[in-house]
Design an enzyme around this catalytic site. Structure first.
Site, short mmCIF file in Angstrom:
data_model
loop_
_atom_site.label_atom_id
_atom_site.label_comp_id
_atom_site.label_asym_id
_atom_site.label_seq_id
_atom_site.Cartn_x
_atom_site.Cartn_y
_atom_site.Cartn_z
N CYS A 167 -1.33 -2.67 10.13
CA CYS A 167 -1.02 -2.45 8.72
C CYS A 167 -0.24 -1.15 8.48
CB CYS A 167 -2.30 -2.49 7.87
SG CYS A 167 -3.46 -1.18 8.29
N GLU B 243 -6.97 3.72 14.17
CA GLU B 243 -5.86 4.64 13.87
C GLU B 243 -6.06 6.00 14.53
OE1 GLU B 243 -5.50 5.13 9.61
OE2 GLU B 243 -7.66 5.02 9.31
N HIS C 148 7.25 12.61 -5.19
CA HIS C 148 7.15 11.80 -6.40
C HIS C 148 8.48 11.14 -6.76
CE1 HIS C 148 3.49 14.11 -8.11
NE2 HIS C 148 3.13 13.07 -7.42
N ASP D 80 -1.15 6.64 11.30
CA ASP D 80 -2.00 7.72 11.81
C ASP D 80 -2.10 7.69 13.33
OD1 ASP D 80 -2.85 9.35 9.65
OD2 ASP D 80 -3.89 7.61 8.85
C1 PEP Z 1 -2.07 3.92 8.81
O1 PEP Z 1 -2.54 5.01 9.14
O2 PEP Z 1 -1.24 3.30 9.49
C2 PEP Z 1 -2.47 3.29 7.54
C3 PEP Z 1 -2.08 2.08 7.23
O3 PEP Z 1 -3.22 4.03 6.70
P1 PEP Z 1 -2.61 5.14 5.72
O4 PEP Z 1 -1.12 5.08 5.81
O5 PEP Z 1 -3.14 4.82 4.38
O6 PEP Z 1 -3.19 6.40 6.29
MG MG Z 2 -4.24 5.81 8.09
#
Ligand code: PEP
Ligand code: MG
Length: 586
Positions: A510, A439, A198, A463
């Site tokens: 992403c 992922e 946090h 991930d």
């Molecule tokens: C990822 O796994 O790269 C992703 C963008 O999702 P999150 O970070 O929300 O798991």
């Molecule tokens: Mg993810």
């Protein structure tokens, strides 16, 4: 500038909030300390109980005031939500009952009873090898420290420091960060903490440079020492020499110039020097962050992590609430559009009440698995996304797809929702695009099978890396093994891109890898069409893209595929980054 003869020391930690600050070191004491135990007479019981209730009321007021203060300073609602969690801890009835019971049994002052009971809870949380629960123990300590201060009528204000300073603490609880006078605080450094704690989140939100996880031997630091806190590289320098100061002054000035240069790129297209266009979009976790994405000139939102919107509410948001929230974002970024990712709860994204607590959460009930098991929740969200598509361009994306069955089941629910809305005469975009995150290694391997059934892929490297290399993405002990430049990761991305392009769909990235300018040449060379990055990285990545040559990036990837080690691959990426936009790699 004081001349000094003390020796310069450097300590390394984890950089969690960018920036450089130079100043005096101040210590933050811990408030959760054992109070003196006193015996009390039976006739004093009532007044001890009353004291306890008064302290709870006073602590509640303080926490509420800190929350208001944060919001007034422009902090966002996610950070303010931490204080709601603190209020829940403070007013936890079973704990209050246990303390009152112990008080009647032990006949000790309520402060010492309170300390004993809370310490037991904190110790049991800390003994579990889970960074998330360890962070929650810090929250409880924070609240308990405040309450103890109120029980002893001490001032529970965050600091009495009156000169500008870098603050050093064992842990810096979230409420401490807010309670600090920002005009005096130059930065913070802590022994404990992680990128996801946090405090780190809040520091970034407030723009305070920060370094956590500093392993500094006891006695090495003294209050009043001159330090430089380097929030870019995760270093604290004690007693910097004149040479070091000059070096850092230069770095700060350079950084300032770079930031100004980046600002000028806002309206420029995201394309390589040889004219290859890349869709550069932003990741958001809360609807209001969309303004930041727009201000930085991104092409819409490439990842809207909706689970945070769920956590913000006391109860699950209903269809109307979701349709409004998603529609607001869609309208703001129209015609670029927003990719709304359906709920990815579980793993590191919990409900506040811990309803998903599991021994192995990253391999457990998470993402699309939860949605498919709870069709009512899933359909409510899908209907809301569809309704939002009537207000602006919306794309829908499923997280954690492991294979074709989950994708087909998800699409079946979506079609059901579309049919319902048609019957109900509720407008939505009939051509809404649907994609899935890639992922999981299984999805990457089967990408050619998934591609014909979606309109796009978005690679979740956060991930994908953790599941491919078997490295927990939030565990600081294995953080050194978390390697985007692992040859296996490059090959998986290559496979995913090929599967997408063979099936004429576009593919983005992403995960955090997309936001690191070091990897821009690799991702471009691998043929990725879109990069979706955190708002603070948008302009940095655009700068990198605009200095790259796409053919050179392809050659680089061809060379990287012949290399065996992460080190060699990283080194080649670094060489390219330095050559093309070296001013960002000083
Ligand atoms: C990822 O796994 O790269 C992703 C963008 O999702 P999150 O970070 O929300 O798991
Ligand atoms: Mg993810």
């Amino acid at each position: 500038m004081t001349a000094h003869s003390a020796k310069e020391y450097r300590f390394r930690g984890l950089a969690v909030s960018r920036g450089i600050s130079t100043g005096e070191l101040h210590f933050k004491g811990r408030r959760f300390e054992e109070p003196k135990r006193r015996s009390i007479k039976p006739e004093q019981l009532e007044s001890e109980e009353a004291l306890f209730h008064q302290a709870i009321a006073k602590t509640r007021e303080t926490i509420q005031a800190l929350k208001d203060q944060l919001l007034a300073r422009g902090g966002d609602h996610s950070e303010a939500h931490i204080f709601d969690a603190h209020l829940l801890v403070l007013e936890d009835q079973p704990v209050i009952d246990e303390i009152l019971q112990q008080l009647r049994k032990e006949h000790s002052n309520v402060a010492s009873v309170y300390y004993k009971v809370i310490l037991r809870y904190i110790d049991s949380l800390k003994s579990i090898n889970d960074p998330y629960l360890r962070e929650r123990a810090i929250d409880i300590e924070d609240v308990a420290g405040r309450l103890l201060a109120n029980l002893s009528n001490e001032d529970s204000g965050a600091t009495d420091n009156e000169t500008p300073h870098v603050l050093f603490a064992q842990d810096l609880a979230p409420s401490d960060t807010v309670g600090l006078n920002r005009s005096l605080l130059l930065g913070f450094a802590t022994r404990l903490g992680s990128f996801t704690s946090h405090t780190a989140i809040m520091a970034r939100a407030l723009g305070i440079p920060g370094v956590v996880g500093l392993d500094i031997p006891k006695g090495k630091l003294q209050a009043g020492q001159e330090v430089i806190l380097d929030g870019y590289n995760g270093v604290i320098i004690v007693n910097p020499t004149e040479e070091t100061r000059t070096e850092y002054r230069r770095l700060s000035e350079q950084q300032e110039i770079l930031n100004q240069r980046l600002e000028e790129l806002r309206g420029e297209p995201a394309q390589t020097a040889d004219g290859k266009s890349i869709i550069l979009s932003g990741n958001i976790e809360f609807g209001h962050e969309v303004d930041l994405v727009n201000r930085r000139g991104a092409a819409g939102v490439g990842l809207y992590r909706t689970e945070f919107f769920y956590f913000e509410q006391d109860r699950q948001p209903n269809e109307d609430q979701q349709a409004k929230a998603y529609g607001d974002v869609a309208e703001t970024v129209d015609p670029n559009g927003v990719i709304i990712r359906t709920l990815d709860v579980g793993a590191d994204k919990f409900y506040a009440d811990g309803r998903h607590a599991e021994p192995n959460p990253f391999l457990g009930w998470r993402g699309i698995r939860v949605s498919l098991a709870e069709p009512k929740v899933f359909k409510t969200q899908l209907r809301a996304c569809l309704r939002a598509s009537a207000r602006g361009k919306v794309r829908i994306m499923y997280p954690m797809i492991s294979g074709i069955e989950e994708l087909r089941q998800s699409n079946a629910f979506l079609h059901e929702c579309q049919e319902e809305l048609r019957k109900e005469g509720i407008p939505f975009d009939e051509d809404v695009e649907v994609g899935c995150m890639i992922e999981l290694p299984s999805a990457a391997i089967m990408a050619h099978q998934l591609a014909p059934e979606v309109d796009f892929f978005s690679i979740g490297t956060n991930d994908l890396i953790q599941y491919t290399i078997a490295v927990d993405r939030v565990n600081e002990r294995v953080a050194h093994l978390y390697q985007p430049a692992h040859p296996a990761i490059l090959r998986l991305i290559e496979m995913i891109v090929k599967a997408a392009h063979d099936n004429s769909i576009w593919v983005g990235v992403c995960g955090e890898m997309a936001g690191d300018p070091l990897f821009a040449p690799v991702l471009i060379g691998l043929g990725v069409d879109e990069l979706s990055v955190g708002p603070s990285q948008i302009l940095r990545v655009k700068h990198a893209l605009r200095h790259l040559d796409s053919a050179e990036c392809e050659d680089l990837v061809a060379e990287l595929m012949t290399l065996q080690t992460v080190e060699e691959i990283t080194e080649r990426c670094r060489t390219m980054a330095k050559k093309r936009y070296g001013d960002f790699y000083q």
